[in-house]
Write an enzyme that holds these catalytic residues in place. Structure first.
Site, PDB file in Angstrom:
ATOM      1  CD  GLU A 100      -1.358  -2.318   2.103  1.00  0.00           C
ATOM      2  OE1 GLU A 100      -2.129  -2.925   2.860  1.00  0.00           O
ATOM      3  OE2 GLU A 100      -0.143  -2.632   1.977  1.00  0.00           O
TER       4      GLU A 100
ATOM      5  CD1 TRP B 224      19.076 -33.093 -18.388  1.00  0.00           C
ATOM      6  CD2 TRP B 224      18.346 -32.997 -16.296  1.00  0.00           C
ATOM      7  NE1 TRP B 224      20.001 -32.370 -17.677  1.00  0.00           N
ATOM      8  CE2 TRP B 224      19.563 -32.307 -16.370  1.00  0.00           C
ATOM      9  CE3 TRP B 224      17.707 -33.075 -15.053  1.00  0.00           C
ATOM     10  CZ2 TRP B 224      20.161 -31.694 -15.261  1.00  0.00           C
ATOM     11  CZ3 TRP B 224      18.289 -32.477 -13.959  1.00  0.00           C
ATOM     12  CH2 TRP B 224      19.499 -31.794 -14.073  1.00  0.00           C
TER      13      TRP B 224
ATOM     14  CB  THR C 277      18.467 -37.401  -3.675  1.00  0.00           C
ATOM     15  OG1 THR C 277      17.220 -38.104  -3.758  1.00  0.00           O
ATOM     16  CG2 THR C 277      18.544 -36.374  -4.792  1.00  0.00           C
TER      17      THR C 277
ATOM     18  CG  LEU D  62      19.703 -29.694  -3.476  1.00  0.00           C
ATOM     19  CD1 LEU D  62      19.475 -30.149  -2.057  1.00  0.00           C
ATOM     20  CD2 LEU D  62      18.652 -30.277  -4.418  1.00  0.00           C
TER      21      LEU D  62
ATOM     22  N   GLY E 280      12.362 -41.646  -4.213  1.00  0.00           N
ATOM     23  CA  GLY E 280      11.138 -42.402  -4.010  1.00  0.00           C
ATOM     24  C   GLY E 280      10.795 -42.669  -2.568  1.00  0.00           C
TER      25      GLY E 280
ATOM     26  CB  ALA F 197       8.406 -38.931  -2.855  1.00  0.00           C
ATOM     27  CB  ALA F 198       6.953 -43.357  -0.368  1.00  0.00           C
ATOM     28  CB  SER F 199       8.780 -41.119   4.140  1.00  0.00           C
ATOM     29  OG  SER F 199       9.418 -42.371   4.069  1.00  0.00           O
TER      30      SER F 199
END
Length: 365
Positions: A53, A170, A197, A205, A300, A303-305
């Site tokens: 603002e 990739w 990883t 990263l 994997g 991600a699953a956890s």
């Protein structure tokens, strides 16, 4: 599209310009309109700096007298790092304030009441859904104290993230990878992967944009026993952002010292019954580190956890026009449910083209 929606859409576009630089504050945009014409624009550019603002009113100058200001979030009504925006609006002589959503933070709320009591016309709820989506991390942190978690995965059409040998460069094309850097890594506070990883891909990263100037997220690596090489690229980045290793409780100081010598921070976290770091217990610890939003790009098992623990708020899956075959590495590793009725379902599904790839976004219910 009516006039209010039109100018609020513009305010939302402006708010996005502060992505990655305002946390733990929200993203906010503002547009000052007089006689149907824009006379001033602004957005919250950085944490601790003037609010949207203030920038918009300064740009409008004397033209703000009797004008309407469109703001994506209720103007603050307290002294924080900056004075209250309600006072700036009143001092400028604004006649009407249009707000997308109320401020969920009780410390900053009350702006609408203050403005109305001073005779300003206040309307709310214009493009509210889009405003809430824009500031989902801010809203969740205010309401729960926990970070907003995005799980990003890139896979072939048959759900594989790498070949049987581990080759993953990739899966998707350059457009998809650049989208991730611009819209995820640059905007979210931290990025998390597992030690597997790091060992397999040796990632940096960081946020790499074609034009440069990307903001690196805090880099987090889950390494229960600190089984990482001190030579890993993620530990030796020349970056304004730090690296944080998360290990299990009770790891010997002698194992930590090589990483301390590199300037890496270490956080101990509880483990679950399966011996892996407990995502649900980890989230409050990351919130204590000032993390409001987290991107998980792990393999994997990570991600699953994360999905199984229930901490994921949003998924962003990329599908490449490729079929790898049954012996490739799956996107989610580990046992799944026995019945289809036990599958995790998503709401708010959206599908986008991203170069030759497809991006699917949704929210676990």
């Amino acid at each position: 599209m009516n006039e209010d929606d039109f100018f609020m859409e513009r305010a939302l576009e402006l708010a996005l310009k502060g992505s990655g630089r305002t946390s733990p504050n929200p993203l906010v945009g503002a547009v000052v309109v007089r006689n149907g014409e824009t006379v001033g624009e602004g957005w919250h550019m950085a944490y601790g700096g003037p609010h949207a603002e203030v920038h918009a009113l300064k740009a409008a100058g004397a033209a703000a007298e009797g004008a309407t200001i469109y703001v994506t979030l209720e103007p603050c009504n307290h002294f924080g790092k900056t004075p209250p925006c309600t006072q700036a609006i009143l001092d400028a002589g604004i006649r009407r304030v249009v707000i997308a959503m109320e401020d969920p933070n009780p410390k900053a709320a009350g702006g609408m009441d203050r403005l109305r009591s001073a005779g300003v016309i206040v309307d709310t709820g214009v493009c509210e859904g889009k405003a809430r989506k824009l500031n989902a991390p801010f809203i969740k942190k205010v309401e729960t104290g926990l970070p907003w978690v995005v799980l990003k995965c890139a896979m072939t059409l048959d759900g594989r993230v790498a070949t049987r040998s581990g080759d993953s460069k990739w899966v998707t094309g350059p457009e998809a990878r650049q989208w991730c850097h611009r819209h995820l890594r640059q905007r979210l506070d931290a990025i998390l992967v597992g030690s597997a990883t790091v060992r397999a891909d040796d990632p940096s990263l960081t946020c790499r944009l074609p034009e440069g100037g990307g903001r690196d997220p805090l880099r987090i690596v889950l390494a229960s026993s600190l089984d990482l090489s001190p030579e890993a690229r993620v530990l030796r980045q020349k970056s304004d952002s730090a690296t944080l290793l998360v290990c299990a409780q009770g790891v010997a100081e002698s194992r930590k010292q090589p990483f301390y010598d590199l300037g890496v921070r270490i956080l101990e976290a509880p483990s679950g019954s399966d011996g892996r770091l407990d995502f649900k217990a980890l989230m409050p610890l990351l919130a204590e580190q000032g993390i409001q939003s987290l991107l998980i790009e792990g393999g994997g098992r990570v991600a699953a956890s994360a999905l199984k623990s229930g901490v994921v708020d949003q998924v962003v899956f990329f599908y490449a026009p490729k079929i790898l075959g049954g012996d490739g590495i799956p996107v989610l590793d580990g046992p799944g449910p026995e019945r289809m009725a036990q599958c995790m379902t998503l709401s708010g599904m959206e599908v986008f083209s991203c170069g030759e790839d497809i991006r699917v976004e949704g929210y676990p219910e």
